[in-house]
Structures are given as structure tokens and as C-alpha cells.
Design a protein around this motif. Structure first.
Motif, PDB file in Angstrom:
ATOM      1  N   GLY A   1      41.116  30.914  32.616  1.00  0.00           N
ATOM      2  CA  GLY A   1      42.537  30.879  32.950  1.00  0.00           C
ATOM      3  C   GLY A   1      42.911  31.918  34.000  1.00  0.00           C
ATOM      4  O   GLY A   1      44.047  32.390  34.031  1.00  0.00           O
ATOM      5  N   TRP A   2      41.939  32.288  34.828  1.00  0.00           N
ATOM      6  CA  TRP A   2      42.191  33.265  35.897  1.00  0.00           C
ATOM      7  C   TRP A   2      42.650  32.540  37.146  1.00  0.00           C
ATOM      8  O   TRP A   2      42.085  31.528  37.530  1.00  0.00           O
ATOM      9  N   SER A   3      43.673  33.086  37.789  1.00  0.00           N
ATOM     10  CA  SER A   3      44.130  32.497  39.051  1.00  0.00           C
ATOM     11  C   SER A   3      43.199  32.936  40.177  1.00  0.00           C
ATOM     12  O   SER A   3      42.448  33.908  40.043  1.00  0.00           O
ATOM     13  N   GLU A   4      43.285  32.217  41.306  1.00  0.00           N
ATOM     14  CA  GLU A   4      42.520  32.574  42.508  1.00  0.00           C
ATOM     15  C   GLU A   4      42.869  34.011  42.924  1.00  0.00           C
ATOM     16  O   GLU A   4      42.013  34.787  43.350  1.00  0.00           O
ATOM     17  N   LEU A   5      44.139  34.356  42.740  1.00  0.00           N
ATOM     18  CA  LEU A   5      44.649  35.678  43.101  1.00  0.00           C
ATOM     19  C   LEU A   5      43.991  36.763  42.250  1.00  0.00           C
ATOM     20  O   LEU A   5      43.514  37.778  42.763  1.00  0.00           O
ATOM     21  N   PHE A   6      43.914  36.544  40.927  1.00  0.00           N
ATOM     22  CA  PHE A   6      43.320  37.534  40.018  1.00  0.00           C
ATOM     23  C   PHE A   6      41.824  37.705  40.292  1.00  0.00           C
ATOM     24  O   PHE A   6      41.316  38.830  40.316  1.00  0.00           O
ATOM     25  N   ILE A   7      41.119  36.590  40.521  1.00  0.00           N
ATOM     26  CA  ILE A   7      39.669  36.660  40.818  1.00  0.00           C
ATOM     27  C   ILE A   7      39.442  37.515  42.061  1.00  0.00           C
ATOM     28  O   ILE A   7      38.557  38.369  42.094  1.00  0.00           O
ATOM     29  N   GLY A   8      40.278  37.276  43.086  1.00  0.00           N
ATOM     30  CA  GLY A   8      40.123  38.029  44.332  1.00  0.00           C
ATOM     31  C   GLY A   8      40.498  39.489  44.194  1.00  0.00           C
ATOM     32  O   GLY A   8      39.722  40.382  44.542  1.00  0.00           O
ATOM     33  N   VAL A   9      41.693  39.738  43.645  1.00  0.00           N
ATOM     34  CA  VAL A   9      42.235  41.102  43.581  1.00  0.00           C
ATOM     35  C   VAL A   9      41.403  42.009  42.665  1.00  0.00           C
ATOM     36  O   VAL A   9      41.143  43.168  42.986  1.00  0.00           O
ATOM     37  N   ILE A  10      40.993  41.501  41.520  1.00  0.00           N
ATOM     38  CA  ILE A  10      40.294  42.361  40.552  1.00  0.00           C
ATOM     39  C   ILE A  10      38.767  42.167  40.579  1.00  0.00           C
ATOM     40  O   ILE A  10      38.022  43.108  40.843  1.00  0.00           O
ATOM     41  N   ILE A  11      38.299  40.939  40.335  1.00  0.00           N
ATOM     42  CA  ILE A  11      36.858  40.710  40.153  1.00  0.00           C
ATOM     43  C   ILE A  11      36.057  40.935  41.436  1.00  0.00           C
ATOM     44  O   ILE A  11      35.165  41.788  41.479  1.00  0.00           O
ATOM     45  N   VAL A  12      36.373  40.172  42.490  1.00  0.00           N
ATOM     46  CA  VAL A  12      35.593  40.258  43.737  1.00  0.00           C
ATOM     47  C   VAL A  12      35.681  41.660  44.337  1.00  0.00           C
ATOM     48  O   VAL A  12      34.686  42.207  44.816  1.00  0.00           O
ATOM     49  N   ALA A  13      36.877  42.264  44.294  1.00  0.00           N
ATOM     50  CA  ALA A  13      37.065  43.608  44.869  1.00  0.00           C
ATOM     51  C   ALA A  13      36.205  44.646  44.151  1.00  0.00           C
ATOM     52  O   ALA A  13      35.588  45.504  44.784  1.00  0.00           O
ATOM     53  N   ILE A  14      36.139  44.578  42.819  1.00  0.00           N
ATOM     54  CA  ILE A  14      35.343  45.552  42.056  1.00  0.00           C
ATOM     55  C   ILE A  14      33.853  45.326  42.293  1.00  0.00           C
ATOM     56  O   ILE A  14      33.097  46.278  42.522  1.00  0.00           O
ATOM     57  N   VAL A  15      33.411  44.066  42.289  1.00  0.00           N
ATOM     58  CA  VAL A  15      31.994  43.750  42.533  1.00  0.00           C
ATOM     59  C   VAL A  15      31.565  44.214  43.927  1.00  0.00           C
ATOM     60  O   VAL A  15      30.517  44.825  44.105  1.00  0.00           O
ATOM     61  N   GLY A  16      32.418  43.935  44.913  1.00  0.00           N
ATOM     62  CA  GLY A  16      32.077  44.276  46.296  1.00  0.00           C
ATOM     63  C   GLY A  16      31.997  45.764  46.562  1.00  0.00           C
ATOM     64  O   GLY A  16      31.337  46.200  47.501  1.00  0.00           O
ATOM     65  N   ASN A  17      32.665  46.563  45.745  1.00  0.00           N
ATOM     66  CA  ASN A  17      32.723  48.013  46.010  1.00  0.00           C
ATOM     67  C   ASN A  17      32.189  48.884  44.881  1.00  0.00           C
ATOM     68  O   ASN A  17      32.359  50.107  44.909  1.00  0.00           O
ATOM     69  N   ALA A  18      31.520  48.274  43.883  1.00  0.00           N
ATOM     70  CA  ALA A  18      31.126  49.015  42.669  1.00  0.00           C
ATOM     71  C   ALA A  18      30.278  50.251  42.938  1.00  0.00           C
ATOM     72  O   ALA A  18      30.554  51.334  42.406  1.00  0.00           O
ATOM     73  N   ALA A  19      29.248  50.115  43.773  1.00  0.00           N
ATOM     74  CA  ALA A  19      28.349  51.248  44.029  1.00  0.00           C
ATOM     75  C   ALA A  19      29.093  52.382  44.723  1.00  0.00           C
ATOM     76  O   ALA A  19      28.894  53.563  44.417  1.00  0.00           O
ATOM     77  N   GLU A  20      29.967  52.000  45.664  1.00  0.00           N
ATOM     78  CA  GLU A  20      30.766  52.979  46.400  1.00  0.00           C
ATOM     79  C   GLU A  20      31.711  53.716  45.447  1.00  0.00           C
ATOM     80  O   GLU A  20      31.900  54.922  45.548  1.00  0.00           O
TER      81      GLU A  20
END
Length: 352
Positions: A237-256
Motif C-alpha cells: 500500500g505504498w505510493s510511488e511518492l513514498f517509495i521514492g522519498v523514503i525507500i529509494v533515497a535511503i538505499v541510494g545513500n545508505a553507505a554515505e
């Protein structure tokens, strides 16, 4: 210890990701697997870039860090654009800005502040970065949004392209200012503790090889990760907005993110703040404009137009960060304030 964990995640995650893709495993399992593997690979990219930066010297090193600092996010975004997921790309870049300014800086200030009552960082850098943040988010993002209300699609795209080119040029000028013409001019009043000779973890050849292999692996996994977004969104039940703002952003920058918190714990606040704010500036002034130009090669172009919740969240984050960081000092309570703002925005995006 952390490096060993990432090594294990990489050597197990990459082959299992390939096998899972070929055997068409469940999209949920693949989504989790891809995310964890990308986080592990991004740590290798970070370490390789750091080694190259030390070998190449501070000026070229700064440029390398600027180029590869957000490479994972750039790769995921390019494949998202190719799949026509413009909303996810804009949301993930919004998430990157919020994540760096509120989550990363907040955790750094909080964790460092638990160990030290008061931590200092270069106040001149903080003020210089504040001006750039205000320009990048509050002018370059807000103006296209407001002007596009009375424009057609073609004019909006033209304005977006023009703004993107100006952002990239100003970002390159900012690098030139910081690394060449005014390098060392604005020193912090506090004595510098980090003037020891830095030794690269890897030699030049190994660092380039690791960077190349990790980038190829991230590109392969990112392409498949993008195809799981729709199914995962529907399932949870995640919106496209939530996936982008929270999930993809955290995955893309986790090591940093982990690096910044570790630096704060070691009381190297100049580096921690540079990772948080420097990465935000990279995203706003380089990664996003480059993606706008790259999108012209695909069927669906991406104008520099955010939704109002995204825009207001970014502007609020910039204002809060500017007010908190402009004195060149931090403590655990300021960190907690930034984290509270991130959680409130996270809840908002989840419920949208």
C-alpha cells in the motif's frame, strides 16, 4: 567489522540476485535482496572513491567525490526514467535532500552530541553552503513550479532545461571556488586535528577496478530493482511518492549515511557536515539537472517540477538546516530536532 559485513553482503548478494532474477523469485524477496546488495556495493564504491581521492590529491579528489558521491542514486534514477517512472525519480531526489539534511545530519549531530557536549565545524563552509542550498532549492526549484502554472508543457520543459544548465554551471563554479581559487582561504577558528598524512586503503589500480566492477553490478541490479517497485507498492500500500522519498533515497545513500555518523562519533564534524550538506548540493545542483537533460533521450521527459508536498518539505528542511548550522556548532538536541522533522515528513508522505 562494518567492512566485513558489507563484503559478506556483496559476495552473497550479487550471485543470489542474479540467480533470483533468472528463476523469477517473488518480487518482494527480490526487492529486499536488491536493496541490501546495492547498499553493500555502494560501500565499495565509496571506499574506492576515497582511495582515489587520496592518491589524486585534494583538488581532483574533490571532483571525484562530487562525481561518484551519488553514483548509485544516479544509476537507479536513469533506469527509473527509462521505465517511465518520472514520479519515482523526482520523489527519490526529494528523499535524498530530506534524508541528507534531516536524517543524516540529524543522526550525526545526535550521535556525536551524546559523546561530546558541543561539537564544532567550519562556520565559513556552513554559511557558504547555506547560500547555495537556498539558491538550489528555494530559487531553482520553486521558480519553475510557480511559473509553470501558467505555461504549456513545451514552455515548462524549456524552463526546466534552462534552469538545469544554470544549476550545473553554478555547481562547477562552486567546486572551482572551493577547490581552486579560495582553497584554504576560509579556515575554521578551531585548530585542525586532521592534518595527518592520509594513506589510501587501496592502490590506484585496485581502486579503479573495484569502482568499475561495483558500478557495473549496481547498474545490473538497479535495472531489475526498478521493475519491482509497482508490485511492492501495491502489496504494502505504498505510493510511488513514498517509495521514492523514503525507500529509494535511503538505499541510494545508505553507505554515505553510515560514514557521516561514524565521522561525527569520531568528532570529525567538518567531514560529517560536508557529507550531509555536500551530498545535498550534489543532488540538487548536479544529479537532478543531469537527469532532466538525460530524460530528453527517453520517451517521457522529466521537467523540473515537483509536487507541492515535495517542494514544501524540501524548503522547510533547508530553512531548518540553515538556522541550526549557521553558528558552526552542534549538539544532541539539535540532532533530535532534525530527526523529529524527518519523521513528521515521513509519516506525511506515507499517508499521502
Amino acid at each position: 567489522m562494518t567492512n566485513k559485513v558489507f563484503m559478506l553482503m556483496t559476495f552473497i548478494g550479487v550471485p543470489i540476485s542474479v540467480i533470483g532474477t533468472m528463476m523469477h523469485w517473488s518480487n518482494i524477496i527480490l526487492f529486499i535482496l536488491y536493496c541490501l546488495t546495492i547498499i553493500a556495493l555502494s560501500s565499495y564504491m565509496g571506499r574506492a572513491t576515497e582511495s582515489l581521492a587520496i592518491v589524486a590529491g585534494p583538488r581532483i579528489g574533490g571532483l571525484l567525490n562530487a562525481t561518484f558521491g551519488n553514483a548509485v542514486e544516479l544509476i537507479i534514477s536513469i533506469f527509473s526514467l527509462k521505465a517511465g517512472l518520472v514520479g519515482v525519480v523526482l520523489a527519490s531526489l526529494t528523499g535524498s535532500v530530506l534524508g541528507n539534511l534531516l536524517l543524516v545530519a540529524g543522526l550525526s549531530f545526535f550521535v556525536g552530541g551524546l559523546k561530546y557536549k558541543r561539537q564544532e565545524f567550519n562556520v565559513y563552509d556552513a554559511r557558504h553552503n547555506s547560500g547555495l542550498l537556498m539558491f538550489a532549492v528555494m530559487i531553482a526549484f520553486v521558480i519553475p513550479e510557480v511559473f509553470s502554472i501558467s505555461m504549456n508543457e513545451t514552455s515548462t520543459l524549456t524552463l526546466s532545461i534552462g534552469t538545469s544548465i544554470i544549476l550545473i554551471l553554478l555547481y562547477l563554479a562552486a567546486l572551482f571556488f572551493k577547490l581552486v581559487t579560495h582553497r584554504g582561504v576560509y579556515q575554521s577558528g578551531a585548530p585542525k586535528a586532521v592534518h595527518e598524512e592520509e594513506v589510501p586503503e587501496w592502490g590506484k589500480g585496485k581502486a579503479i577496478s573495484v569502482l568499475l566492477i561495483a558500478t557495473i553490478a549496481v547498474a545490473y541490479i538497479s535495472e531489475h530493482l526498478v521493475h519491482t517497485f509497482e508490485y511492492v507498492g501495491e502489496t504494502f500500500g505504498w505510493s510511488e511518492l513514498f517509495i521514492g522519498v523514503i525507500i529509494v533515497a535511503i538505499v541510494g545513500n545508505a553507505a554515505e549515511h553510515a560514514s557521516a555518523v561514524l565521522m561525527a562519533f569520531k568528532n570529525k564534524m567538518d567531514i560529517a557536515v560536508e557529507i550531509a550538506i555536500g551530498s545535498t548540493l550534489q543532488v540538487a545542483m548536479f544529479v537532478l539537472p543531469v537527469l532532466v537533460l538525460i530524460s530528453l533521450l527517453f520517451e517521457k521527459s522529466m521537467p523540473l517540477i515537483f509536487s507541492w508536498p515535495e517542494l514544501i518539505a524540501m524548503v522547510s528542511s533547508v530553512l531548518l538546516m540553515v538556522v541550526i548550522s549557521n553558528d558552526g556548532e552542534s549538539n544532541w538536541f539539535e540532532g533530535l530536532t532534525l530527526l523529529a522533522a524527518y519523521v513528521i515528513m515521513g509519516i506525511g508522505f506515507y499517508l499521502l
